[in-house]
Design an enzyme around this catalytic site. Structure first.
Site, PDB file in Angstrom:
ATOM      1  N   ASP A 103     -12.863  48.889  11.396  1.00  0.00           N
ATOM      2  CA  ASP A 103     -11.842  48.511   9.907  1.00  0.00           C
ATOM      3  C   ASP A 103     -12.123  47.133  10.269  1.00  0.00           C
ATOM      4  OD1 ASP A 103     -12.652  50.709   8.880  1.00  0.00           O
ATOM      5  OD2 ASP A 103     -10.137  51.757   9.189  1.00  0.00           O
TER       6      ASP A 103
HETATM    7  N1  URA Z   1     -11.487  55.270  12.373  1.00  0.00           N
HETATM    8  C1  URA Z   1     -10.625  54.784  10.927  1.00  0.00           C
HETATM    9  O1  URA Z   1      -9.624  54.599  10.996  1.00  0.00           O
HETATM   10  N2  URA Z   1     -10.638  53.125  11.570  1.00  0.00           N
HETATM   11  C2  URA Z   1     -12.090  52.710  12.170  1.00  0.00           C
HETATM   12  O2  URA Z   1     -12.091  51.383  12.426  1.00  0.00           O
HETATM   13  C3  URA Z   1     -12.287  53.402  13.676  1.00  0.00           C
HETATM   14  C4  URA Z   1     -12.031  54.722  13.560  1.00  0.00           C
END
Ligand code: URA
Length: 243
Positions: A103
């Site tokens: 993310d």
């Molecule tokens: N899980 C998440 O919620 N975000 C990420 O970036 C990776 C795994």
């Protein structure tokens, strides 16, 4: 192999960009200008030069990036800086992409490569490549939460998260943070669903304040790599990933 393919593999651009370089007489083979993309060269032994510089043939490139928050795991984005924008002009190639996604506000280990087969292999759901994350969680993560993760969870939209290993590293009491109780944890998941770690905590009514990926398969994030920095993977590390 064909000269145009060789030049594209050396990072000089797409086939059409390479065609233009050939037309502009920028390419020599054994010191002779060649304009025909079909001209045959041996990738290991023929001396090919671009603007007088000898080209080294390397088909695949592999980098480990310590992704900072604020950049997106994509190759193009109209609004945000992308992870490939972090590559220097020397290392940038149009065919490099991030393996899987973190993310925008997640930090940590991200592989950048132009090896499509490896990228596909590492992100294929049936391969169950382990991913380990460190997270700072609002509130107290209890043994009950650990057990819920171990059993697998129903996330929002009824999507199932498979069993995951959760380790509580530290609990911060109210008095320590002045913001309320918080927890440091590590979690190991075996799939890569959208926002998976955050949604797993949401399923137990908890909130992820900070998230960082530490490991993918057997490849650990290099602790000496500063946020936003990257380095080429070592041969042994590439082998680890391909295992
Ligand atoms: N899980 C998440 O919620 N975000 C990420 O970036 C990776 C795994």
């Amino acid at each position: 192999m064909r000269l145009d393919k060789f030049l594209a593999a050396c990072g000089l651009g797409s086939r059409s960009e390479v065609k233009l370089l050939l037309k502009k007489q920028k390419i020599t083979v054994r010191n002779e200008i060649i304009q025909d993309g079909k001209f045959q060269v041996d990738k290991n032994s023929t001396e090919v030069k671009y603007d007088g510089r000898v080209l080294q043939y390397q088909e695949f490139f592999y980098y480990m990036l310590n992704k900072p928050a604020g950049v997106v795991s994509a190759t193009k984005d109209n609004l945000n800086k992308t992870v490939v924008d972090l590559l220097s002009s020397k290392d940038f190639r149009a065919d490099i992409f991030p393996v899987g996604r973190l993310d925008k506000n997640t930090e940590g280990l991200l592989i950048l490569t132009n090896d499509g087969a490896l990228g596909h292999d590492l992100t294929q759901p049936k391969k169950h490549v382990e991913k380990e994350y460190f997270a700072h969680i609002d509130g107290r993560v209890t043994d009950e939460v650990v057990r819920a993760f171990a059993q697998g969870l129903k996330m929002k939209n009824s999507e199932i998260a498979r069993p995951a290993e959760l380790y509580i590293d530290k609990i911060y009491e109210n008095s320590e943070t002045q913001l309320g109780t918080a927890s440091d944890i590590r979690v190991i998941i075996h799939e890569g669903k959208f926002h998976q770690v955050k949604r797993m905590f949401e399923a137990v009514d908890m909130y992820v304040l900070y998230l960082k990926r530490l490991r993918m398969g057997d490849l650990q994030l290099d602790v000496n790599l500063e946020l936003g920095k990257y380095r080429a993977l070592k041969i042994e590390e590439i082998k680890i990933l391909k295992n």
